[in-house]
Scaffold this motif. Structure first.
Motif, PDB file in Angstrom:
ATOM      1  N   ARG A  17     -15.876   1.208  39.461  1.00 43.05           N
ATOM      2  CA  ARG A  17     -15.280   1.792  38.257  1.00 43.05           C
ATOM      3  C   ARG A  17     -14.034   2.627  38.570  1.00 43.05           C
ATOM      4  O   ARG A  17     -13.754   3.629  37.913  1.00 43.05           O
ATOM      5  CB  ARG A  17     -16.286   2.662  37.500  1.00 43.05           C
ATOM      6  N   LYS A  19     -10.738   1.965  38.316  1.00 41.02           N
ATOM      7  CA  LYS A  19      -9.713   1.956  37.258  1.00 41.02           C
ATOM      8  C   LYS A  19     -10.151   2.824  36.086  1.00 41.02           C
ATOM      9  O   LYS A  19      -9.355   3.572  35.519  1.00 41.02           O
ATOM     10  CB  LYS A  19      -9.448   0.530  36.767  1.00 41.02           C
ATOM     11  N   GLU A  20     -11.412   2.708  35.700  1.00 36.49           N
ATOM     12  CA  GLU A  20     -11.929   3.493  34.584  1.00 36.49           C
ATOM     13  C   GLU A  20     -11.902   4.983  34.908  1.00 36.49           C
ATOM     14  O   GLU A  20     -11.568   5.801  34.052  1.00 36.49           O
ATOM     15  CB  GLU A  20     -13.353   3.065  34.225  1.00 36.49           C
ATOM     16  N   GLN A  21     -12.219   5.331  36.166  1.00 30.17           N
ATOM     17  CA  GLN A  21     -12.177   6.733  36.581  1.00 30.17           C
ATOM     18  C   GLN A  21     -10.754   7.289  36.479  1.00 30.17           C
ATOM     19  O   GLN A  21     -10.542   8.372  35.937  1.00 30.17           O
ATOM     20  CB  GLN A  21     -12.670   6.885  38.026  1.00 30.17           C
ATOM     21  N   ARG A  23      -8.240   6.201  34.638  1.00 31.47           N
ATOM     22  CA  ARG A  23      -7.829   6.291  33.241  1.00 31.47           C
ATOM     23  C   ARG A  23      -8.470   7.496  32.560  1.00 31.47           C
ATOM     24  O   ARG A  23      -7.818   8.225  31.816  1.00 31.47           O
ATOM     25  CB  ARG A  23      -8.200   5.011  32.499  1.00 31.47           C
ATOM     26  N   THR A  34     -10.906  10.171  23.985  1.00 26.07           N
ATOM     27  CA  THR A  34     -11.227   8.888  24.607  1.00 26.07           C
ATOM     28  C   THR A  34     -12.529   8.349  24.044  1.00 26.07           C
ATOM     29  O   THR A  34     -13.513   9.080  23.957  1.00 26.07           O
ATOM     30  CB  THR A  34     -11.362   9.067  26.134  1.00 26.07           C
ATOM     31  N   ILE A  36     -15.373   5.555  24.764  1.00 23.76           N
ATOM     32  CA  ILE A  36     -15.925   4.628  25.750  1.00 23.76           C
ATOM     33  C   ILE A  36     -17.034   3.856  25.065  1.00 23.76           C
ATOM     34  O   ILE A  36     -18.001   4.446  24.593  1.00 23.76           O
ATOM     35  CB  ILE A  36     -16.466   5.381  26.980  1.00 23.76           C
ATOM     36  N   LYS A  44     -21.964   4.332  30.813  1.00 24.96           N
ATOM     37  CA  LYS A  44     -20.924   5.161  30.183  1.00 24.96           C
ATOM     38  C   LYS A  44     -21.106   6.641  30.553  1.00 24.96           C
ATOM     39  O   LYS A  44     -20.161   7.285  31.010  1.00 24.96           O
ATOM     40  CB  LYS A  44     -20.958   4.997  28.661  1.00 24.96           C
TER      41      LYS A  44
END
Length: 155
Positions: A17, A19-21, A23, A34, A36, A44
């Motif tokens: 994760r 990329k998600e972190q 962002r 945000t 999710i 999540k």
């Protein structure tokens, strides 16, 4: 080590994760709300908790899954705000004063919680609509964070 926990994936159980972190960290740093979304049990909450703990952001977590109506949601958000106040002030006397000032216009009775350092809130429902109270509390949290030059996360 259980790499597939049935609850939250924390510590070594949390992986990838990246990329998600990144962002999520950028969104928090720029105060961007945000959303999710994914089906249940996709990580999540684990993702958000991992980022918040890694970045050492003060935060309060609200689980709306068990809230049944607007009054329950209002109460959960007010308690989340009280928890965030506890991240700003750690001494009970100052926290109680900050809580009394923060909630002074909300017809909320403020006391100290016995379990953790935090505020115990009791709402007088006859005074305002829950949606108005929620909006005002979120606005005041934003102002308080700016005043104290802190990033705080309510999720």
């Amino acid at each position: 080590m259980n790499y597939f926990p049935t609850r939250l994936a924390i510590g070594e159980a949390f992986c990838n994760r990246d990329k998600e972190q990144e962002r999520l960290i950028k969104n928090i740093q720029h105060a961007n709300p945000t959303l999710i979304m994914s089906p249940r049990r996709y990580g999540k909450t684990s993702l958000v908790l991992h980022v918040l703990k890694k970045q050492d952001f003060p935060f309060a977590h609200i689980d709306f899954y068990k809230e049944l109506n607007i009054n329950d949601i209002e109460h959960a958000i007010l308690n989340g705000a009280g928890c965030l106040l506890g991240c700003i002030e750690s001494t009970p006397k100052r926290l109680l004063k900050l809580g009394a000032e923060f909630f002074s216009n909300f017809h909320v009775k403020v006391g100290l919680g016995l379990k953790d350092i935090g505020l115990q809130l009791e709402i007088n429902r006859a005074k305002k609509q829950p949606k108005d109270t929620i909006l005002k509390v979120l606005e005041k949290l934003h102002e308080l964070a700016e005043k104290h030059k802190k990033k705080m996360v309510l999720f």
